[in-house]
Enzyme design. Structure first.
Site, mmCIF file in Angstrom:
data_model
loop_
_atom_site.group_PDB
_atom_site.id
_atom_site.type_symbol
_atom_site.label_atom_id
_atom_site.label_comp_id
_atom_site.label_asym_id
_atom_site.label_seq_id
_atom_site.Cartn_x
_atom_site.Cartn_y
_atom_site.Cartn_z
ATOM 1 N N CYS A 160 -0.843 13.127 -16.030
ATOM 2 C CA CYS A 160 -1.629 14.330 -16.358
ATOM 3 C C CYS A 160 -3.116 14.020 -16.187
ATOM 4 O O CYS A 160 -3.605 13.022 -16.725
ATOM 5 C CB CYS A 160 -1.369 14.762 -17.808
ATOM 6 S SG CYS A 160 -2.426 16.140 -18.291
ATOM 7 N N GLY A 168 2.971 -4.318 9.065
ATOM 8 C CA GLY A 168 2.917 -2.865 9.212
ATOM 9 C C GLY A 168 1.716 -2.198 8.598
ATOM 10 O O GLY A 168 1.805 -1.092 8.064
ATOM 11 N N SER A 183 -2.570 -1.284 9.389
ATOM 12 C CA SER A 183 -3.686 -1.304 10.354
ATOM 13 C C SER A 183 -4.901 -1.983 9.740
ATOM 14 O O SER A 183 -5.895 -2.220 10.421
ATOM 15 C CB SER A 183 -4.045 0.139 10.734
ATOM 16 O OG SER A 183 -4.497 0.841 9.575
ATOM 17 N N HIS A 225 -1.287 1.436 -4.449
ATOM 18 C CA HIS A 225 -1.661 2.858 -4.373
ATOM 19 C C HIS A 225 -0.728 3.734 -5.204
ATOM 20 O O HIS A 225 -0.587 4.941 -4.947
ATOM 21 C CB HIS A 225 -1.671 3.318 -2.903
ATOM 22 C CG HIS A 225 -2.702 2.613 -2.076
ATOM 23 N ND1 HIS A 225 -2.612 2.522 -0.702
ATOM 24 C CD2 HIS A 225 -3.825 1.957 -2.408
ATOM 25 C CE1 HIS A 225 -3.652 1.834 -0.237
ATOM 26 N NE2 HIS A 225 -4.397 1.482 -1.243
ATOM 27 N N GLN A 230 0.841 -1.191 0.000
ATOM 28 C CA GLN A 230 0.000 0.000 0.000
ATOM 29 C C GLN A 230 0.882 1.250 0.000
ATOM 30 O O GLN A 230 0.402 2.352 -0.177
ATOM 31 C CB GLN A 230 -0.896 0.002 1.249
ATOM 32 C CG GLN A 230 -1.847 -1.181 1.331
ATOM 33 C CD GLN A 230 -2.467 -1.299 2.713
ATOM 34 O OE1 GLN A 230 -3.497 -0.708 3.006
ATOM 35 N NE2 GLN A 230 -1.808 -2.042 3.590
ATOM 36 N N ASN A 231 2.184 1.033 0.209
ATOM 37 C CA ASN A 231 3.119 2.159 0.321
ATOM 38 C C ASN A 231 3.452 2.743 -1.047
ATOM 39 O O ASN A 231 3.453 2.029 -2.045
ATOM 40 C CB ASN A 231 4.399 1.710 1.032
ATOM 41 C CG ASN A 231 4.107 1.223 2.430
ATOM 42 O OD1 ASN A 231 3.010 1.449 2.966
ATOM 43 N ND2 ASN A 231 5.051 0.524 3.020
ATOM 44 N N ASP A 254 6.355 4.681 -1.407
ATOM 45 C CA ASP A 254 7.724 5.192 -1.197
ATOM 46 C C ASP A 254 8.800 4.431 -1.986
ATOM 47 O O ASP A 254 9.953 4.867 -2.005
ATOM 48 C CB ASP A 254 8.068 5.174 0.296
ATOM 49 C CG ASP A 254 7.904 3.786 0.939
ATOM 50 O OD1 ASP A 254 7.580 3.725 2.143
ATOM 51 O OD2 ASP A 254 8.091 2.769 0.220
ATOM 52 N N ALA A 286 9.011 -4.341 12.496
ATOM 53 C CA ALA A 286 9.377 -5.175 11.341
ATOM 54 C C ALA A 286 10.880 -5.304 11.160
ATOM 55 O O ALA A 286 11.393 -6.410 10.955
ATOM 56 C CB ALA A 286 8.736 -4.601 10.084
ATOM 57 N N CYS A 335 1.928 19.599 -17.443
ATOM 58 C CA CYS A 335 2.079 18.545 -18.466
ATOM 59 C C CYS A 335 2.751 19.115 -19.709
ATOM 60 O O CYS A 335 2.266 20.104 -20.283
ATOM 61 C CB CYS A 335 0.716 17.980 -18.842
ATOM 62 S SG CYS A 335 0.797 16.802 -20.195
HETATM 63 N N1 APR Z 1 6.887 -2.293 12.273
HETATM 64 C C1 APR Z 1 5.696 -2.874 11.919
HETATM 65 N N2 APR Z 1 4.483 -2.257 12.018
HETATM 66 C C2 APR Z 1 4.479 -1.004 12.524
HETATM 67 C C3 APR Z 1 5.660 -0.326 12.923
HETATM 68 C C4 APR Z 1 6.905 -1.026 12.785
HETATM 69 N N3 APR Z 1 8.053 -0.472 13.130
HETATM 70 N N4 APR Z 1 5.323 0.916 13.398
HETATM 71 C C5 APR Z 1 3.965 1.007 13.286
HETATM 72 N N5 APR Z 1 3.454 -0.147 12.762
HETATM 73 C C6 APR Z 1 2.049 -0.467 12.461
HETATM 74 C C7 APR Z 1 1.018 0.265 13.311
HETATM 75 O O1 APR Z 1 0.757 -0.417 14.522
HETATM 76 C C8 APR Z 1 -0.214 0.274 12.389
HETATM 77 O O2 APR Z 1 -0.981 -0.907 12.577
HETATM 78 O O3 APR Z 1 1.809 -0.031 11.143
HETATM 79 C C9 APR Z 1 0.412 0.235 10.982
HETATM 80 C C10 APR Z 1 0.263 1.534 10.182
HETATM 81 O O4 APR Z 1 -1.107 1.698 9.923
HETATM 82 P P1 APR Z 1 -1.596 2.956 9.052
HETATM 83 O O5 APR Z 1 -0.939 4.174 9.526
HETATM 84 O O6 APR Z 1 -3.077 2.893 9.064
HETATM 85 O O7 APR Z 1 -1.000 2.667 7.597
HETATM 86 P P2 APR Z 1 -1.571 1.691 6.462
HETATM 87 O O8 APR Z 1 -2.271 0.516 7.049
HETATM 88 O O9 APR Z 1 -0.454 1.428 5.538
HETATM 89 O O10 APR Z 1 -2.643 2.656 5.750
HETATM 90 C C11 APR Z 1 -3.297 2.175 4.594
HETATM 91 O O11 APR Z 1 -4.284 4.346 4.255
HETATM 92 O O12 APR Z 1 -4.009 6.580 4.386
HETATM 93 C C12 APR Z 1 -4.110 5.547 3.517
HETATM 94 O O13 APR Z 1 -3.245 5.369 1.325
HETATM 95 C C13 APR Z 1 -2.858 5.388 2.662
HETATM 96 O O14 APR Z 1 -1.738 3.334 2.013
HETATM 97 C C14 APR Z 1 -2.320 4.010 3.091
HETATM 98 C C15 APR Z 1 -3.557 3.314 3.614
#
Ligand code: APR
Length: 256
Positions: A135, A201, A203, A127, A109-110, A112, A245, A161
């Site tokens: 564009c 990593g 939620s 994503h 979902q990242n 980066d 992680a 663009c």
């Molecule tokens: N190692 C592993 N997990 C971790 C760490 C770590 N060091 N630090 C935090 N976490 C966990 C948190 O406990 C949380 O459950 O990573 C999770 C991050 O959750 P979110 O911030 O909700 O990110 P994500 O699940 O990737 O969000 C999904 O939401 O905002 C949109 O498009 C954006 O791709 C993103 C999507």
């Protein structure tokens, strides 16, 4: 020692045995895997959406109504990613893929591109990514990367663009937008045939990405969660490792 809720050594043993007898592996990742690279997550206590309103900075309608504000936000995130580096979690997955090049895939979902910097080739970007440009009018798209993005774009200006003079958008999926179809269907296909899905990593708050573990469960896959916190779907997991992680992934994957 941070560890698996339950019996650490025994669970680690079990996971290693499962990996040995398994064929296809999916790493389904979220912002938490890049946190130890200095990239903030979204929903942790110091997360981006605790400070900023995603509807104002990361939605399609916000981009249309105030592109300068959205671009200032994305320029700051691109700068951060350019200064960041992949961590042991990204490299552990890259090494694991090297040992099973056809049978190990990252579905992230990242935006980066740190998985690619960690050596992963098989990466599905659900994503999009923060160094892609598209564009909104003619659809022209161009892929840049952390080492050349700011050679091509000036943070003071909204990117235009070169074909039709309309505004360029970061090639990421903003709220209110659809996921790229090809990436999504590949992600569902791989999740539906994997033997082990590592859920790292995330939620699991955002759909449709958070439905992928269900496709793996339908295939009787083993789900291994790595997260310092309990998540929406911890109860669904076969193993849920309460750890950061980068601290534990190389041990779980037996790569050094
Ligand atoms: N190692 C592993 N997990 C971790 C760490 C770590 N060091 N630090 C935090 N976490 C966990 C948190 O406990 C949380 O459950 O990573 C999770 C991050 O959750 P979110 O911030 O909700 O990110 P994500 O699940 O990737 O969000 C999904 O939401 O905002 C949109 O498009 C954006 O791709 C993103 C999507």
């Amino acid at each position: 020692m941070e560890g698996i809720h339950g019996d650490y050594p025994n669970d680690m043993d079990q996971i290693h045995k499962i990996i040995e007898k398994s064929e296809n592996f999916v790493f389904f990742t979220g912002a938490g895997i890049s946190r130890e690279s200095g990239i903030p997550t979204f929903r942790d206590k110091d997360g981006l959406w605790k400070k900023y309103d995603p509807a104002k900075l990361a939605s399609h309608s916000a981009f249309i109504s105030n592109p300068k504000l959205v671009w200032d936000f994305f320029y700051s995130r691109q700068r951060l990613v350019c200064q960041a580096d992949c961590n042991n979690a990204h490299t552990a997955i890259g090494k694991f893929e090297n040992t099973r090049p056809e049978r190990s895939h990252v579905i992230t979902q990242n935006i980066d591109r740190l998985h690619q910097r960690g050596g992963s080739q098989n990466v599905i970007e659900l994503h999009g990514n923060i160094f892609g440009m598209v564009c909104i009018a003619c659809g022209k798209s161009e892929q840049y990367d952390y080492f050349n993005f700011f050679d091509n774009f000036d943070e003071e200006k909204i990117p235009i663009c070169p074909v039709c003079n309309n505004i360029l958008k970061p090639d990421v999926v903003l709220f209110e937008e659809q996921l790229p179809q090809e990436a999504w269907s590949q992600a569902v296909r791989l999740s539906s045939v994997c033997d082990v899905m590592f859920v790292i990593g995330t939620s699991l708050n955002v759909s449709p990405a958070n439905t992928l573990p269900y496709h793996a469960v339908k295939n009787h896959a083993v789900l291994v969660e790595v997260n310092p916190n309990v998540t929406e779907m911890t109860a669904l997991m076969d193993f849920s490792i309460r750890a950061r992680a980068s601290k534990i992934l190389s041990k779980i994957l037996n790569v050094d």
